[in-house]
Design an enzyme around this catalytic site. Sequence first.
Site, PDB file in Angstrom:
ATOM      1  N   ALA A  68     -11.045 -32.065 -29.298  1.00  0.00           N
ATOM      2  CA  ALA A  68     -12.337 -31.442 -29.579  1.00  0.00           C
ATOM      3  C   ALA A  68     -13.302 -31.645 -28.416  1.00  0.00           C
ATOM      4  O   ALA A  68     -13.445 -32.759 -27.918  1.00  0.00           O
ATOM      5  CB  ALA A  68     -12.935 -32.054 -30.846  1.00  0.00           C
ATOM      6  N   VAL A  69     -13.946 -30.568 -28.019  1.00  0.00           N
ATOM      7  CA  VAL A  69     -14.994 -30.634 -26.996  1.00  0.00           C
ATOM      8  C   VAL A  69     -16.235 -29.959 -27.591  1.00  0.00           C
ATOM      9  O   VAL A  69     -16.148 -28.862 -28.163  1.00  0.00           O
ATOM     10  CB  VAL A  69     -14.559 -29.928 -25.695  1.00  0.00           C
ATOM     11  CG1 VAL A  69     -15.702 -29.860 -24.700  1.00  0.00           C
ATOM     12  CG2 VAL A  69     -13.359 -30.665 -25.072  1.00  0.00           C
ATOM     13  N   GLU A 101       0.059 -28.578 -33.101  1.00  0.00           N
ATOM     14  CA  GLU A 101      -0.145 -27.347 -33.862  1.00  0.00           C
ATOM     15  C   GLU A 101      -1.459 -26.732 -33.439  1.00  0.00           C
ATOM     16  O   GLU A 101      -2.449 -27.442 -33.238  1.00  0.00           O
ATOM     17  CB  GLU A 101      -0.213 -27.641 -35.366  1.00  0.00           C
ATOM     18  CG  GLU A 101       1.134 -27.752 -36.022  1.00  0.00           C
ATOM     19  CD  GLU A 101       1.292 -29.082 -36.722  1.00  0.00           C
ATOM     20  OE1 GLU A 101       0.276 -29.757 -36.955  1.00  0.00           O
ATOM     21  OE2 GLU A 101       2.447 -29.442 -37.024  1.00  0.00           O
ATOM     22  N   ASN A 106      -6.510 -19.054 -32.145  1.00  0.00           N
ATOM     23  CA  ASN A 106      -7.374 -19.898 -31.307  1.00  0.00           C
ATOM     24  C   ASN A 106      -7.054 -19.652 -29.832  1.00  0.00           C
ATOM     25  O   ASN A 106      -6.305 -20.398 -29.189  1.00  0.00           O
ATOM     26  CB  ASN A 106      -7.165 -21.374 -31.690  1.00  0.00           C
ATOM     27  CG  ASN A 106      -8.151 -22.298 -31.005  1.00  0.00           C
ATOM     28  OD1 ASN A 106      -8.792 -21.927 -30.034  1.00  0.00           O
ATOM     29  ND2 ASN A 106      -8.252 -23.518 -31.504  1.00  0.00           N
ATOM     30  N   TYR A 113      -3.396 -24.882 -23.611  1.00  0.00           N
ATOM     31  CA  TYR A 113      -2.066 -25.488 -23.761  1.00  0.00           C
ATOM     32  C   TYR A 113      -1.028 -24.763 -22.901  1.00  0.00           C
ATOM     33  O   TYR A 113      -0.178 -25.408 -22.276  1.00  0.00           O
ATOM     34  CB  TYR A 113      -1.634 -25.475 -25.227  1.00  0.00           C
ATOM     35  CG  TYR A 113      -2.511 -26.332 -26.117  1.00  0.00           C
ATOM     36  CD1 TYR A 113      -2.872 -27.621 -25.737  1.00  0.00           C
ATOM     37  CD2 TYR A 113      -2.980 -25.862 -27.344  1.00  0.00           C
ATOM     38  CE1 TYR A 113      -3.676 -28.413 -26.541  1.00  0.00           C
ATOM     39  CE2 TYR A 113      -3.779 -26.644 -28.158  1.00  0.00           C
ATOM     40  CZ  TYR A 113      -4.124 -27.917 -27.751  1.00  0.00           C
ATOM     41  OH  TYR A 113      -4.921 -28.709 -28.554  1.00  0.00           O
TER      42      TYR A 113
HETATM   43  C1  LIG Z   1      -9.974 -25.825 -26.914  1.00  0.00           C
HETATM   44  C2  LIG Z   1     -11.058 -26.712 -26.290  1.00  0.00           C
HETATM   45  C3  LIG Z   1     -10.691 -28.177 -26.538  1.00  0.00           C
HETATM   46  C4  LIG Z   1     -11.094 -26.445 -24.767  1.00  0.00           C
HETATM   47  O1  LIG Z   1     -12.003 -27.372 -24.178  1.00  0.00           O
HETATM   48  P1  LIG Z   1     -12.679 -27.064 -22.742  1.00  0.00           P
HETATM   49  O2  LIG Z   1     -13.334 -28.327 -22.272  1.00  0.00           O
HETATM   50  O3  LIG Z   1     -13.527 -25.856 -22.822  1.00  0.00           O
HETATM   51  O4  LIG Z   1     -11.392 -26.753 -21.841  1.00  0.00           O
HETATM   52  P2  LIG Z   1     -11.327 -26.631 -20.247  1.00  0.00           P
HETATM   53  O5  LIG Z   1     -12.690 -26.413 -19.659  1.00  0.00           O
HETATM   54  O6  LIG Z   1     -10.545 -27.800 -19.741  1.00  0.00           O
HETATM   55  O7  LIG Z   1     -10.478 -25.288 -20.086  1.00  0.00           O
HETATM   56  C5  LIG Z   1      -9.173 -25.318 -19.529  1.00  0.00           C
HETATM   57  C6  LIG Z   1      -8.564 -23.916 -19.623  1.00  0.00           C
HETATM   58  O8  LIG Z   1      -8.367 -23.540 -20.983  1.00  0.00           O
HETATM   59  C7  LIG Z   1      -8.567 -22.128 -21.106  1.00  0.00           C
HETATM   60  N1  LIG Z   1      -9.760 -21.865 -21.940  1.00  0.00           N
HETATM   61  C8  LIG Z   1     -10.677 -22.771 -22.392  1.00  0.00           C
HETATM   62  N2  LIG Z   1     -11.586 -22.149 -23.159  1.00  0.00           N
HETATM   63  C9  LIG Z   1     -11.260 -20.842 -23.169  1.00  0.00           C
HETATM   64  C10 LIG Z   1     -11.804 -19.684 -23.799  1.00  0.00           C
HETATM   65  N3  LIG Z   1     -12.929 -19.773 -24.547  1.00  0.00           N
HETATM   66  N4  LIG Z   1     -11.199 -18.498 -23.624  1.00  0.00           N
HETATM   67  C11 LIG Z   1     -10.083 -18.396 -22.871  1.00  0.00           C
HETATM   68  N5  LIG Z   1      -9.505 -19.447 -22.238  1.00  0.00           N
HETATM   69  C12 LIG Z   1     -10.077 -20.644 -22.400  1.00  0.00           C
HETATM   70  C13 LIG Z   1      -8.819 -21.611 -19.718  1.00  0.00           C
HETATM   71  O9  LIG Z   1      -7.555 -21.306 -19.158  1.00  0.00           O
HETATM   72  C14 LIG Z   1      -9.434 -22.829 -19.050  1.00  0.00           C
HETATM   73  O10 LIG Z   1      -9.320 -22.818 -17.660  1.00  0.00           O
HETATM   74  P3  LIG Z   1     -10.511 -22.118 -16.801  1.00  0.00           P
HETATM   75  O11 LIG Z   1     -11.817 -22.626 -17.326  1.00  0.00           O
HETATM   76  O12 LIG Z   1     -10.196 -22.562 -15.408  1.00  0.00           O
HETATM   77  O13 LIG Z   1     -10.344 -20.650 -17.016  1.00  0.00           O
HETATM   78  C15 LIG Z   1     -12.470 -26.388 -26.871  1.00  0.00           C
HETATM   79  O14 LIG Z   1     -12.680 -25.003 -26.767  1.00  0.00           O
HETATM   80  C16 LIG Z   1     -12.654 -26.818 -28.321  1.00  0.00           C
HETATM   81  O15 LIG Z   1     -13.027 -27.969 -28.612  1.00  0.00           O
HETATM   82  N6  LIG Z   1     -12.409 -25.872 -29.264  1.00  0.00           N
HETATM   83  C17 LIG Z   1     -12.607 -26.142 -30.702  1.00  0.00           C
HETATM   84  C18 LIG Z   1     -11.610 -27.145 -31.215  1.00  0.00           C
HETATM   85  C19 LIG Z   1     -10.187 -26.699 -30.939  1.00  0.00           C
HETATM   86  O16 LIG Z   1      -9.838 -25.542 -31.058  1.00  0.00           O
HETATM   87  N7  LIG Z   1      -9.320 -27.713 -30.573  1.00  0.00           N
HETATM   88  C20 LIG Z   1      -7.935 -27.477 -30.335  1.00  0.00           C
HETATM   89  C21 LIG Z   1      -7.245 -27.467 -31.649  1.00  0.00           C
HETATM   90  S1  LIG Z   1      -5.463 -27.379 -31.503  1.00  0.00           S
END
Ligand SMILES: CC(C)(COP(=O)(O)OP(=O)(O)OC[C@H]1O[C@@H](n2cnc3c(N)ncnc32)[C@H](O)[C@@H]1OP(=O)(O)O)[C@@H](O)C(=O)NCCC(=O)NCCS
Length: 148
Positions: A68-69, A101, A106, A113
């Site tokens: 989670a972020v 999972e 998403n 991933y």
């Molecule tokens: C998924 C999550 C953890 C990503 O966190 P983040 O800090 O934004 O991730 P990063 O900045 O490291 O992103 C890494 C890569 O992921 C992909 N990515 C991240 N957010 C994205 C988005 N909104 N749309 C498309 N690609 C995305 C991109 O490839 C990105 O690389 P880039 O920024 O160079 O394009 C965050 O969006 C989150 O907390 N979501 C809600 C909870 C969730 O879904 N957790 C995972 C459950 S399995």
Amino acid sequence: MIPGPAGAADAAALAALHAEAFPPAETWGPDAIALMLGMPGAFGLWVPGAGFVLARAAGGEAEILTLAVRPPARRRGLGGALLAGALAGAVARGAAAMFLEVAAGNAAARALYAGQGFVEVGRRRRYYPDGSDALVLRRVLTGPPAGK
Ligand SMILES: CC(C)(COP(=O)(O)OP(=O)(O)OC[C@H]1O[C@@H](n2cnc3c(N)ncnc32)[C@H](O)[C@@H]1OP(=O)(O)O)[C@@H](O)C(=O)NCCC(=O)NCCS
């Protein structure tokens, strides 16, 4: 932002981050998080006020329990850094593969991933409270990531 270890004493702060990152029906409270961190092989990494990952390594396999972020901290590499830290922690604990999972819809998490070498190995129908499917993803931890 270099993630550091998170423990059961951080459960309330981790729960607050979880509540900001997930829909209400999927939120984990402090007790659930402390319970997760108490499981054999479980470990957590976090950047306070920004995001965290919980993972578990046991019997040569590892899984991501949650990642989670906070919305304002997204797209700055933290999710990737947390995932990389969890992968390294799993290798250090002797795991040969990491599973997780993710909701089929998403897109953000799936892109994250896929970028770190996870591939789809299964689907759990209607796995989430909103009725959506979960994809089961795996990354082999010995040798180069699949597809690279
Ligand atoms: C998924 C999550 C953890 C990503 O966190 P983040 O800090 O934004 O991730 P990063 O900045 O490291 O992103 C890494 C890569 O992921 C992909 N990515 C991240 N957010 C994205 C988005 N909104 N749309 C498309 N690609 C995305 C991109 O490839 C990105 O690389 P880039 O920024 O160079 O394009 C965050 O969006 C989150 O907390 N979501 C809600 C909870 C969730 O879904 N957790 C995972 C459950 S399995």
